[in-house]
Scaffold this motif. Structure first.
Motif, mmCIF file in Angstrom:
data_model
loop_
_atom_site.group_PDB
_atom_site.id
_atom_site.type_symbol
_atom_site.label_atom_id
_atom_site.label_comp_id
_atom_site.label_asym_id
_atom_site.label_seq_id
_atom_site.Cartn_x
_atom_site.Cartn_y
_atom_site.Cartn_z
ATOM 1 N N UNK A 175 29.574 30.580 43.960
ATOM 2 C CA UNK A 175 30.506 31.331 43.123
ATOM 3 C C UNK A 175 29.883 31.487 41.734
ATOM 4 N N UNK A 176 29.070 32.541 41.615
ATOM 5 C CA UNK A 176 28.353 32.768 40.349
ATOM 6 C C UNK A 176 28.938 33.930 39.552
ATOM 7 N N UNK A 177 30.154 34.320 39.858
ATOM 8 C CA UNK A 177 30.747 35.461 39.170
ATOM 9 C C UNK A 177 31.247 35.077 37.783
ATOM 10 N N UNK A 178 31.415 36.117 36.945
ATOM 11 C CA UNK A 178 31.908 35.943 35.576
ATOM 12 C C UNK A 178 33.372 36.371 35.534
ATOM 13 N N UNK A 179 34.164 35.637 34.774
ATOM 14 C CA UNK A 179 35.571 35.976 34.680
ATOM 15 C C UNK A 179 35.750 37.362 34.072
#
Length: 541
Positions: A261-265
């Motif tokens: 889970x390397x996504x950005x808010x």
């Protein structure tokens, strides 16, 4: 007072020996029933233990479940060992009681003959005495007639001859009576002073040996039972150590570590006035949506449902007719095809072990013991294909793509009506005694329509008949119950085992099925292998 002093009470002694024989037979039945219960319990435990669902958890919690499952198998082995030892002891005990019953019969026969001889001598004495008394009365009357004739002064030759004749008969009968008295007296002395005391001593010795032997057998039974406790305790202690080591924080960290889970808010939502353009969607959000809508890769695409395949290992659901076929299986996807909608509902559950159902006020009496289990559920959808099934409605979908939407056929009324929360399972056979009642077999499904405080409920059996039945003959059906089968089956189609809990079966092979859980049978094949296999791949012989 000793046993031999019961010389005048042989009938009571005989009744005692009859009761002893009945007790021995009832004891044999009791231990045999216990043996059957232990065998079925061991098989049910093993069936439960070999069917796993550990893929639903990870880490230490998964290890704890695995240990519990293994412990279940180990406990089943403890009870199986008890069953085997009890069977051997019961066989020895049965043979011993058979010999003991034969010897007891000889003693009873001997006593009956002694009584018969004594009664015969005493009866003969009574008969000869009655005969002597009759002839003596006649001689006295003849003498009186003679005296009257002499007093009359006439001829009395006839009366003289009559008296001599009757005196002779009376003398003869008196002699026979004396002989019979001596014979009866000798028989009585022999019976009371010798034969009967000797017989009673033999019976007393026989009874002591019988009771000592039964005591030994019951002691062996207790020793076998005592061994169950430590075996189960050891298994429970081993399981307890693994359960104590469950670490929720470790398991959760392990789960988090498996997620990429390397996504950005995304930016917080903002109010956009009317007439202004909406800001572009967040790239991460669109990526997230894209991942959800994309079809899975060919390596992870599950095989489409195929008509007649083995049941899934998920919760059961009844399908009212053959399921539609959705294309052929994509390349690279192994394993047997699955039945659309899951396996057929489990039809039946295990009967109660200790005793029958509780009595219902005004209802039928409680049934003692469990009636035999019913057969397997019908094959859903016909024989499974061993190759790619025929395509319905066009060519199969491209590997990796989602299958085209298809409409399932509607459920038949009798099946759809049997689905829901009002399904009950019959614990025992019940035969209707009134036109308003319904009959059913043990381990069949009853659809509850109406309850009543009297204990008589209204429902529909598997034949579609509607009527009343005693509520203590059924219990609420729960998914995942172990259904006892214990019967021989023939394999309709080949099936290859996918893991260590399953066994491979071949068409035409004979199997012995112990039990069923959620559409999967647990049994033994012709090679002596035990494990699970789909219930709709076999039929009862």
């Amino acid at each position: 007072m000793s046993f031999e002093d019961l010389w005048g009470s042989f009938p009571e002694v005989n009744d005692r020996l009859d009761n002893v024989d009945k007790f021995s037979k009832n004891l044999e039945k009791f231990l045999q029933k216990r043996l059957e219960i232990e065998k079925n319990y061991a098989r049910s435990l093993k069936s439960l233990g070999v069917k796993g669902f550990n893929e639903l958890e990870i880490g230490t919690m998964r290890n704890a479940y695995e240990e519990i499952r293994k412990g279940c198998i180990e406990v089943s082995e403890v009870h199986q060992k008890f069953s085997d030892d009890l069977a051997a002891m019961l066989n020895t005990m049965t043979n011993h009681l058979k010999d003991e019953r034969k010897n007891r019969g000889l003693l009873i026969g001997r006593g009956n003959r002694l009584l018969k001889d004594l009664n015969s001598a005493e009866d003969n004495m009574k008969k000869t005495r009655a005969k002597y008394c009759t002839s003596k009365d006649k001689a006295i009357r003849a003498n009186e007639n003679l005296e009257r004739a002499k007093a009359a002064g006439g001829s009395y030759n006839k009366q003289q001859k009559s008296r001599e004749k009757e005196d002779k008969k009376a003398s003869k009968n008196d002699n026979e009576y004396r002989i019979s008295v001596d014979t009866a007296a000798n028989a009585q002395r022999q019976f009371y002073d010798n034969d009967m005391p000797t017989l009673l001593r033999d019976i007393e010795s026989h009874e002591k040996n019988r009771m000592e032997n039964l005591k030994d057998f019951l002691g062996q039974f207790v020793e076998l039972e005592i061994k169950i406790g430590p075996g189960v305790t050891n298994c429970s202690q081993n399981v307890g150590q693994v359960v104590d080591s469950v670490d929720p924080e470790f398991d959760l960290r392990q789960f988090v570590d498996t997620i990429d889970y390397s996504q950005v808010k995304p930016e917080p939502a903002k109010y956009v006035p009317y007439g202004e353009d909406l800001p572009p969607l967040d790239t991460n959000t669109e990526t997230k949506k894209s991942k959800k809508s994309d079809p899975p890769s060919p390596s992870t695409t599950p095989a489409p449902s195929v008509m007649g395949g083995p049941p899934n290992r998920g919760p059961p659901s009844v399908v009212g007719g053959p399921p539609s076929v959705v294309g052929g299986p994509p390349s690279g996807v192994g394993g047997p095809p699955s039945v659309m909608g899951g396996p057929p509902s489990v039809m039946g559950g295990p009967p109660s072990v200790m005793g029958g159902p509780p009595s219902v006020m005004g209802g039928p009496p409680s049934v003692v013991g469990g009636p035999p289990s019913r057969g397997p559920p019908p094959v859903m959808g016909g024989p499974p294909s061993r190759g790619p099934p025929p395509v319905m409605g066009g060519p199969p979908p491209v590997s990796g793509g989602p299958p085209p939407p298809m409409d399932l056929p509607p459920l038949p009324p009798d099946v759809s009506g049997a689905m829901g929360e009002d399904e009950y399972i019959a614990l025992y056979d019940y035969d209707a005694e009134d036109p308003e009642e319904i009959s059913f077999d043990a381990n069949t499904i009853i659809v509850l329509l109406e309850t009543d405080d009297s204990g008589w409920w209204k429902g529909r059996n598997e034949n579609g008949q509607v009527g009343i039945f005693p509520c203590n003959y059924v219990e609420k059906y729960e998914e995942g119950e172990v259904v006892e089968i214990n019967d021989n089956f023939t394999v309709l189609y080949d099936y290859d085992a996918e893991d260590s809990t399953e066994i491979s079966i071949k068409q035409g092979e004979s199997l012995y099925v112990f039990s069923e859980v959620d559409g999967w049978y647990f049994g033994k094949n012709s090679r002596g292998e035990e494990g699970n296999f789909p219930s709709n791949y076999v039929e009862r012989q």
